[in-house]
Design a protein around this motif. Structure first.
Motif, mmCIF file in Angstrom:
data_model
loop_
_atom_site.group_PDB
_atom_site.id
_atom_site.type_symbol
_atom_site.label_atom_id
_atom_site.label_comp_id
_atom_site.label_asym_id
_atom_site.label_seq_id
_atom_site.Cartn_x
_atom_site.Cartn_y
_atom_site.Cartn_z
ATOM 1 N N ARG A 1 0.833 -1.203 0.000
ATOM 2 C CA ARG A 1 0.000 0.000 0.000
ATOM 3 C C ARG A 1 0.873 1.262 0.000
ATOM 4 O O ARG A 1 0.595 2.226 -0.714
ATOM 5 C CB ARG A 1 -0.914 -0.007 1.231
ATOM 6 C CG ARG A 1 -1.885 1.173 1.262
ATOM 7 C CD ARG A 1 -2.764 1.140 2.490
ATOM 8 N NE ARG A 1 -3.600 -0.054 2.522
ATOM 9 C CZ ARG A 1 -3.522 -0.991 3.456
ATOM 10 N NH1 ARG A 1 -2.636 -0.885 4.431
ATOM 11 N NH2 ARG A 1 -4.330 -2.036 3.417
ATOM 12 N N GLU B 1 2.283 1.770 -3.468
ATOM 13 C CA GLU B 1 1.277 2.311 -4.379
ATOM 14 C C GLU B 1 1.084 3.811 -4.153
ATOM 15 O O GLU B 1 0.975 4.587 -5.106
ATOM 16 C CB GLU B 1 -0.056 1.584 -4.168
ATOM 17 C CG GLU B 1 -0.039 0.102 -4.554
ATOM 18 C CD GLU B 1 0.086 -0.110 -6.047
ATOM 19 O OE1 GLU B 1 -0.160 0.835 -6.804
ATOM 20 O OE2 GLU B 1 0.442 -1.234 -6.451
ATOM 21 N N GLU B 2 1.052 4.214 -2.899
ATOM 22 C CA GLU B 2 0.886 5.639 -2.575
ATOM 23 C C GLU B 2 2.089 6.449 -3.049
ATOM 24 O O GLU B 2 1.946 7.569 -3.550
ATOM 25 C CB GLU B 2 0.678 5.799 -1.075
ATOM 26 C CG GLU B 2 -0.648 5.244 -0.567
ATOM 27 C CD GLU B 2 -0.751 5.277 0.948
ATOM 28 O OE1 GLU B 2 0.263 5.624 1.595
ATOM 29 O OE2 GLU B 2 -1.832 4.942 1.476
ATOM 30 N N HIS B 3 3.278 5.879 -2.874
ATOM 31 C CA HIS B 3 4.512 6.544 -3.289
ATOM 32 C C HIS B 3 4.523 6.769 -4.797
ATOM 33 O O HIS B 3 4.836 7.861 -5.291
ATOM 34 C CB HIS B 3 5.708 5.684 -2.859
ATOM 35 C CG HIS B 3 7.005 6.423 -2.838
ATOM 36 N ND1 HIS B 3 8.214 5.811 -2.556
ATOM 37 C CD2 HIS B 3 7.315 7.715 -3.086
ATOM 38 C CE1 HIS B 3 9.177 6.694 -2.617
ATOM 39 N NE2 HIS B 3 8.660 7.859 -2.940
#
Length: 257
Positions: free
Chosen positions: A34, A37-39
């Motif tokens: 997660r 993915e955010e990065h």
């Protein structure tokens, strides 16, 4: 003492511990995924604001990669020409000749032209040509090949990751290669220590800092092994790198944490 009952309790205890550890590992993997993915999403947003569009799948990297010690045979032109031509050649500028065969060596690679006539590759063309190149002196332990029409194409990879700078196109002949061109590295050693790999988002931010055009389109984001040494070299380390290609430029970035 009831050893059977104690044994049963211990087995249940070990199973419970393993389940607990597996759950912890799963939760950690989910959290890491997660976060990754955010990065990457944040990197995409920053790139878009600065005129860079990404039209490529961005890999999510897990695990570690080794470091390879490689040798560049083109660093010693005459020795390389002698290897290909099977003996001491005569030369004119960057081209070497012997027994009707020739090889031109430039900074971009080499171009071999043989006196033998081309022939259509057979069913086992990749293996046949690979064996032929090995007999000529090429290091083909990590070579991957495919046949397309009259030519056989080779690239190199270690544990499924490409070794950039290894690409050959060979047209087989009646007795050896009729024509061959490209570049190739000889893998001499695989070092035991492995490195964690940075996120693709970090490489994309480095790419942003080097952008030269107001608008650009990234068409490829992948990773493998590359040489970060500038200029000619005889031996060097092929380290984990991110490879980013756009309409404007191609860049390699050190992927080691």
């Amino acid at each position: 003492m009831d050893w059977y009952r104690i044994k049963t309790i211990l087995i249940i205890l070990f199973v419970a511990i393993n389940i607990f550890l597996a759950v912890l590992l799963l939760r950690e993997n989910i959290a890491t995924r997660r976060m990754e993915e955010e990065h990457i999403a944040a990197a995409n947003a920053v790139l878009a604001k600065n005129g860079i569009t990404i039209k490529a799948e961005i890999p999510r990297v897990r695990g570690r990669m080794a470091t390879l010690t490689v040798e560049n045979p083109l660093a010693e032109k005459e020795a390389f020409a002698e290897m290909l031509l099977g003996g001491k050649p005569v030369s004119a500028d960057n081209t070497y000749y012997r027994n009707g065969n020739s090889v031109e060596i430039t900074e971009a690679g080499f171009h071999f032209v043989g006196k033998t006539k081309p022939k259509m590759p057979g069913k086992n063309a990749v293996r046949t040509v690979k064996d032929m190149l090995t007999r000529m002196g090429f290091s083909m332990d990590y070579a991957e090949g495919r046949q397309e029409g009259q030519a056989v194409y080779f690239s190199a990879a270690y544990e499924g990751k490409p070794i950039y700078g290894c690409n050959l196109v060979v047209i087989p002949g009646e007795d050896g290669p009729a024509e061959m061109q490209g570049t190739w590295l000889f893998v001499k050693e695989v070092k035991n220590e492995k490195n964690k790999i940075i996120s693709a988002a970090d490489a994309l931010m480095s790419f942003l800092q080097e952008k030269t055009a107001a608008q650009d389109v990234i068409t490829c984001v992948d990773y493998g092994y590359g040489i970060l040494v500038e200029g000619g070299y005889r031996t060097a380390d092929a380290v984990p790198v991110w490879h980013i290609t756009s309409d404007e430029m191609t860049k390699f970035y050190d992927a080691r944490k």
